[in-house]
Design a protein around this motif. Structure first.
Motif, PDB file in Angstrom:
ATOM      1  N   VAL A  95      -6.833  13.921  10.979  1.00 57.02           N
ATOM      2  CA  VAL A  95      -7.074  14.963   9.985  1.00 57.02           C
ATOM      3  C   VAL A  95      -7.852  14.348   8.820  1.00 57.02           C
ATOM      4  O   VAL A  95      -7.398  13.415   8.180  1.00 57.02           O
ATOM      5  CB  VAL A  95      -5.746  15.570   9.486  1.00 57.02           C
ATOM      6  CG1 VAL A  95      -6.004  16.607   8.414  1.00 57.02           C
ATOM      7  CG2 VAL A  95      -4.981  16.176  10.649  1.00 57.02           C
ATOM      8  N   VAL A  96      -9.049  14.891   8.597  1.00 54.40           N
ATOM      9  CA  VAL A  96      -9.926  14.413   7.537  1.00 54.40           C
ATOM     10  C   VAL A  96     -10.421  15.645   6.783  1.00 54.40           C
ATOM     11  O   VAL A  96     -10.679  16.683   7.392  1.00 54.40           O
ATOM     12  CB  VAL A  96     -11.136  13.641   8.135  1.00 54.40           C
ATOM     13  CG1 VAL A  96     -12.068  13.156   7.052  1.00 54.40           C
ATOM     14  CG2 VAL A  96     -10.675  12.487   9.005  1.00 54.40           C
ATOM     15  N   ALA A  97     -10.556  15.540   5.478  1.00 54.15           N
ATOM     16  CA  ALA A  97     -11.037  16.666   4.673  1.00 54.15           C
ATOM     17  C   ALA A  97     -12.346  17.190   5.259  1.00 54.15           C
ATOM     18  O   ALA A  97     -13.271  16.423   5.526  1.00 54.15           O
ATOM     19  CB  ALA A  97     -11.234  16.237   3.224  1.00 54.15           C
ATOM     20  N   GLY A  98     -12.397  18.504   5.503  1.00 52.77           N
ATOM     21  CA  GLY A  98     -13.602  19.135   6.024  1.00 52.77           C
ATOM     22  C   GLY A  98     -13.699  19.160   7.534  1.00 52.77           C
ATOM     23  O   GLY A  98     -14.594  19.781   8.085  1.00 52.77           O
ATOM     24  N   SER A  99     -12.774  18.486   8.223  1.00 55.28           N
ATOM     25  CA  SER A  99     -12.842  18.501   9.689  1.00 55.28           C
ATOM     26  C   SER A  99     -12.271  19.806  10.217  1.00 55.28           C
ATOM     27  O   SER A  99     -11.522  20.498   9.536  1.00 55.28           O
ATOM     28  CB  SER A  99     -12.103  17.306  10.286  1.00 55.28           C
ATOM     29  OG  SER A  99     -10.721  17.386  10.018  1.00 55.28           O
ATOM     30  N   GLY A 100     -12.612  20.129  11.433  1.00 50.56           N
ATOM     31  CA  GLY A 100     -12.193  21.392  12.018  1.00 50.56           C
ATOM     32  C   GLY A 100     -10.929  21.268  12.842  1.00 50.56           C
ATOM     33  O   GLY A 100     -10.169  20.304  12.726  1.00 50.56           O
ATOM     34  N   GLY A 101     -10.749  22.263  13.686  1.00 54.05           N
ATOM     35  CA  GLY A 101      -9.577  22.298  14.546  1.00 54.05           C
ATOM     36  C   GLY A 101      -9.643  23.494  15.461  1.00 54.05           C
ATOM     37  O   GLY A 101     -10.721  23.998  15.771  1.00 54.05           O
ATOM     38  N   THR A 102      -8.483  23.963  15.874  1.00 55.89           N
ATOM     39  CA  THR A 102      -8.385  25.068  16.810  1.00 55.89           C
ATOM     40  C   THR A 102      -7.452  26.134  16.252  1.00 55.89           C
ATOM     41  O   THR A 102      -6.358  25.833  15.791  1.00 55.89           O
ATOM     42  CB  THR A 102      -7.838  24.572  18.167  1.00 55.89           C
ATOM     43  OG1 THR A 102      -8.665  23.502  18.633  1.00 55.89           O
ATOM     44  CG2 THR A 102      -7.821  25.686  19.185  1.00 55.89           C
ATOM     45  N   ARG A 103      -7.910  27.370  16.277  1.00 61.02           N
ATOM     46  CA  ARG A 103      -7.113  28.524  15.853  1.00 61.02           C
ATOM     47  C   ARG A 103      -6.606  29.217  17.126  1.00 61.02           C
ATOM     48  O   ARG A 103      -7.358  29.418  18.070  1.00 61.02           O
ATOM     49  CB  ARG A 103      -7.976  29.488  15.050  1.00 61.02           C
ATOM     50  CG  ARG A 103      -7.350  30.818  14.703  1.00 61.02           C
ATOM     51  CD  ARG A 103      -6.386  30.785  13.581  1.00 61.02           C
ATOM     52  NE  ARG A 103      -6.962  30.155  12.403  1.00 61.02           N
ATOM     53  CZ  ARG A 103      -6.242  29.717  11.380  1.00 61.02           C
ATOM     54  NH1 ARG A 103      -4.928  29.843  11.405  1.00 61.02           N
ATOM     55  NH2 ARG A 103      -6.819  29.145  10.346  1.00 61.02           N
ATOM     56  N   PHE A 104      -5.337  29.571  17.122  1.00 66.29           N
ATOM     57  CA  PHE A 104      -4.736  30.317  18.223  1.00 66.29           C
ATOM     58  C   PHE A 104      -4.333  31.686  17.683  1.00 66.29           C
ATOM     59  O   PHE A 104      -3.423  31.777  16.855  1.00 66.29           O
ATOM     60  CB  PHE A 104      -3.504  29.588  18.775  1.00 66.29           C
ATOM     61  CG  PHE A 104      -3.837  28.292  19.452  1.00 66.29           C
ATOM     62  CD1 PHE A 104      -4.057  28.247  20.823  1.00 66.29           C
ATOM     63  CD2 PHE A 104      -3.932  27.127  18.719  1.00 66.29           C
ATOM     64  CE1 PHE A 104      -4.361  27.048  21.448  1.00 66.29           C
ATOM     65  CE2 PHE A 104      -4.239  25.922  19.333  1.00 66.29           C
ATOM     66  CZ  PHE A 104      -4.461  25.886  20.705  1.00 66.29           C
ATOM     67  N   LEU A 105      -5.037  32.731  18.111  1.00 65.09           N
ATOM     68  CA  LEU A 105      -4.691  34.102  17.740  1.00 65.09           C
ATOM     69  C   LEU A 105      -3.784  34.637  18.841  1.00 65.09           C
ATOM     70  O   LEU A 105      -4.142  34.608  20.027  1.00 65.09           O
ATOM     71  CB  LEU A 105      -5.944  34.965  17.614  1.00 65.09           C
ATOM     72  CG  LEU A 105      -6.935  34.507  16.540  1.00 65.09           C
ATOM     73  CD1 LEU A 105      -8.193  35.360  16.593  1.00 65.09           C
ATOM     74  CD2 LEU A 105      -6.305  34.574  15.169  1.00 65.09           C
ATOM     75  N   GLU A 106      -2.611  35.117  18.463  1.00 61.90           N
ATOM     76  CA  GLU A 106      -1.593  35.500  19.434  1.00 61.90           C
ATOM     77  C   GLU A 106      -1.457  37.015  19.497  1.00 61.90           C
ATOM     78  O   GLU A 106      -1.553  37.710  18.477  1.00 61.90           O
ATOM     79  CB  GLU A 106      -0.271  34.839  19.056  1.00 61.90           C
ATOM     80  CG  GLU A 106      -0.393  33.323  19.071  1.00 61.90           C
ATOM     81  CD  GLU A 106       0.703  32.599  18.298  1.00 61.90           C
ATOM     82  OE1 GLU A 106       1.651  33.254  17.826  1.00 61.90           O
ATOM     83  OE2 GLU A 106       0.591  31.378  18.169  1.00 61.90           O
ATOM     84  N   PHE A 107      -1.220  37.504  20.721  1.00 58.86           N
ATOM     85  CA  PHE A 107      -1.116  38.936  20.959  1.00 58.86           C
ATOM     86  C   PHE A 107       0.041  39.229  21.897  1.00 58.86           C
ATOM     87  O   PHE A 107       0.461  38.384  22.673  1.00 58.86           O
ATOM     88  CB  PHE A 107      -2.419  39.468  21.571  1.00 58.86           C
ATOM     89  CG  PHE A 107      -3.596  39.287  20.655  1.00 58.86           C
ATOM     90  CD1 PHE A 107      -3.901  40.242  19.705  1.00 58.86           C
ATOM     91  CD2 PHE A 107      -4.360  38.137  20.716  1.00 58.86           C
ATOM     92  CE1 PHE A 107      -4.966  40.063  18.838  1.00 58.86           C
ATOM     93  CE2 PHE A 107      -5.433  37.942  19.854  1.00 58.86           C
ATOM     94  CZ  PHE A 107      -5.732  38.912  18.908  1.00 58.86           C
ATOM     95  N   GLN A 108       0.543  40.459  21.815  1.00 66.07           N
ATOM     96  CA  GLN A 108       1.631  40.922  22.682  1.00 66.07           C
ATOM     97  C   GLN A 108       1.179  42.203  23.371  1.00 66.07           C
ATOM     98  O   GLN A 108       0.740  43.154  22.711  1.00 66.07           O
ATOM     99  CB  GLN A 108       2.884  41.206  21.860  1.00 66.07           C
ATOM    100  CG  GLN A 108       3.960  41.904  22.647  1.00 66.07           C
ATOM    101  CD  GLN A 108       5.226  41.113  22.727  1.00 66.07           C
ATOM    102  OE1 GLN A 108       5.479  40.282  21.872  1.00 66.07           O
ATOM    103  NE2 GLN A 108       6.014  41.355  23.741  1.00 66.07           N
TER     104      GLN A 108
END
Length: 147
Positions: A95-108
Motif C-alpha cells: 500500500v503506497v499513497a496514490g496506488s490503486g486496488g480492486t473494488r468489489f461491488l456486491e449484489f443480491q
C-alpha cells in the motif's frame, strides 16, 4: 486376533483410520460449502446468471485517490430482480499513497427475471464537484435470475 470378536488389532486400527479420514473429508466439505464467498465476475463477464437469493460481486480496478469512483448508472437495475448489497475495496500491496486496488461491488438476486446493470467509472460522481465531461468508463451487464 485378540480373541474377543474375531477382528485382529491391525484390522481394527485400519478401520478406525479409514473412518476418521472419511469424517475429516466430510467436515472439510461442509466447511468449504458454508464459508465459500459469493461468485466474483469481472468486467468481461457481461452476461451473469444467478438464482434467487444468491449473492455475487463484480470485481473492478479502482483508484480512489484519482477522484474517480464506480457507481450504478441510473435508473439502476430492476429492484424486483436485483439489489445492491454493499461494496469493499482491497488496496494493492504494498500500500503506497496514490496506488490503486480492486473494488468489489456486491449484489443480491431477489427473484426470477432479467435486468440490466450499468456501472460507470466517473469523476467525483454523486458529489457537488462531479464533472459531467469526465464521464469515464461505462460497463453494462445483463443479469438473469432463474429459478
Amino acid at each position: 486376533m485378540d480373541g474377543t470378536d474375531g477382528i485382529s488389532t491391525p484390522s481394527r486400527k485400519i478401520g478406525i483410520t479409514i473412518a476418521v479420514a472419511a469424517l475429516l473429508v466430510t467436515v472439510y466439505s461442509l466447511i468449504s460449502l458454508l464459508t465459500a464467498g459469493p461468485e466474483v465476475y469481472g468486467p468481461q463477464d457481461t452476461v451473469i446468471s444467478v438464482s434467487p437469493g444468491e449473492r455475487f460481486s463484480i470485481e473492478l480496478d479502482d483508484n480512489p485517490s484519482t477522484g474517480y469512483r464506480w457507481r450504478i448508472e441510473p435508473p439502476g437495475p430492476d429492484p424486483h430482480v436485483l439489489k445492491p448489497a454493499g461494496s469493499h475495496y482491497d488496496a494493492d500491496e504494498p500500500v503506497v499513497a496514490g496506488s490503486g486496488g480492486t473494488r468489489f461491488l456486491e449484489f443480491q438476486a431477489v427473484r426470477a427475471g432479467r435486468t440490466e446493470l450499468r456501472l460507470r467509472y466517473c469523476f467525483q460522481c454523486g458529489t457537488d464537484r462531479a464533472d459531467p465531461d469526465r464521464g469515464g468508463e461505462l460497463l453494462a451487464f445483463r443479469v438473469t435470475v432463474t429459478d
